[in-house]
Motif scaffolding. Structure first.
Motif, PDB file in Angstrom:
ATOM      1  N   ARG A  69       0.744  -1.292   0.246  1.00 45.16           N
ATOM      2  CA  ARG A  69      -0.196  -0.237  -0.348  1.00 45.16           C
ATOM      3  C   ARG A  69       0.841   1.198   0.459  1.00 45.16           C
ATOM      4  O   ARG A  69       0.941   2.534  -0.623  1.00 45.16           O
ATOM      5  CB  ARG A  69      -0.849  -0.098   1.578  1.00 45.16           C
ATOM      6  CG  ARG A  69      -2.040   1.819   1.389  1.00 45.16           C
ATOM      7  CD  ARG A  69      -2.741   1.380   0.613  1.00 45.16           C
ATOM      8  NE  ARG A  69      -3.826   0.244   0.616  1.00 45.16           N
ATOM      9  CZ  ARG A  69      -4.906   0.113   0.285  1.00 45.16           C
ATOM     10  NH1 ARG A  69      -5.557   1.185  -0.235  1.00 45.16           N
ATOM     11  NH2 ARG A  69      -5.485  -0.999   0.371  1.00 45.16           N
ATOM     12  N   THR A  70       2.061   1.067   1.074  1.00 42.41           N
ATOM     13  CA  THR A  70       2.414   2.754   0.862  1.00 42.41           C
ATOM     14  C   THR A  70       3.683   2.479  -0.178  1.00 42.41           C
ATOM     15  O   THR A  70       3.780   3.876  -0.840  1.00 42.41           O
ATOM     16  CB  THR A  70       3.860   2.602   1.829  1.00 42.41           C
ATOM     17  OG1 THR A  70       4.397   1.408   2.169  1.00 42.41           O
ATOM     18  CG2 THR A  70       2.642   2.516   3.572  1.00 42.41           C
ATOM     19  N   ALA A  71       4.121   1.766  -1.050  1.00 34.75           N
ATOM     20  CA  ALA A  71       4.926   1.578  -2.801  1.00 34.75           C
ATOM     21  C   ALA A  71       3.862   1.500  -3.832  1.00 34.75           C
ATOM     22  O   ALA A  71       4.320   2.898  -4.320  1.00 34.75           O
ATOM     23  CB  ALA A  71       5.405   0.028  -2.633  1.00 34.75           C
ATOM     24  N   GLU A  72       2.117   1.654  -3.439  1.00 33.21           N
ATOM     25  CA  GLU A  72       1.104   2.174  -4.177  1.00 33.21           C
ATOM     26  C   GLU A  72       1.022   3.556  -3.906  1.00 33.21           C
ATOM     27  O   GLU A  72       1.337   4.223  -5.013  1.00 33.21           O
ATOM     28  CB  GLU A  72       0.317   1.705  -4.147  1.00 33.21           C
ATOM     29  CG  GLU A  72      -0.201  -0.057  -5.017  1.00 33.21           C
ATOM     30  CD  GLU A  72      -1.132  -0.247  -4.501  1.00 33.21           C
ATOM     31  OE1 GLU A  72      -1.955   0.017  -3.867  1.00 33.21           O
ATOM     32  OE2 GLU A  72      -1.401  -1.471  -4.775  1.00 33.21           O
ATOM     33  N   ASN A  73       1.273   4.335  -2.562  1.00 28.11           N
ATOM     34  CA  ASN A  73       1.042   5.525  -2.945  1.00 28.11           C
ATOM     35  C   ASN A  73       2.327   6.218  -2.785  1.00 28.11           C
ATOM     36  O   ASN A  73       2.742   7.596  -2.651  1.00 28.11           O
ATOM     37  CB  ASN A  73       0.776   5.557  -1.419  1.00 28.11           C
ATOM     38  CG  ASN A  73      -1.092   5.396  -1.348  1.00 28.11           C
ATOM     39  OD1 ASN A  73      -1.315   4.990  -2.994  1.00 28.11           O
ATOM     40  ND2 ASN A  73      -1.531   4.653  -0.189  1.00 28.11           N
TER      41      ASN A  73
END
Length: 77
Positions: A69-73
């Protein structure tokens, strides 16, 4: 000795014995009780180990999802 006397003595010995089942040894009863308890506790330990294993897998999955999730954002930790 005649067979009649032997028969009579055998009958007297048989009548002298206590009727019914033999009394169980209290130690045997305690051993059986402890074996049942050990079996129950082993089952609880196995269940606890399985729960811990599942919790570890869930934690790893949630960590992976959080990192994705943090990598997508585009965010860094």
């Amino acid at each position: 000795m005649t067979w009649r006397r032997q028969r009579d003595e055998g009958a007297q010995e048989a009548l002298a014995q206590a009727a019914g089942r033999q009394k169980t040894d209290p130690q045997d009863h305690k051993i059986a009780s402890l074996k049942r308890k050990v079996g129950r506790l082993e089952g609880e330990v196995n269940k606890s180990r399985r729960v811990i294993e599942i919790q570890g897998n869930l934690s790893a999955l949630l960590e992976t999802l959080a990192l994705d999730r943090t990598a997508e954002n585009g965010e860094l930790k």
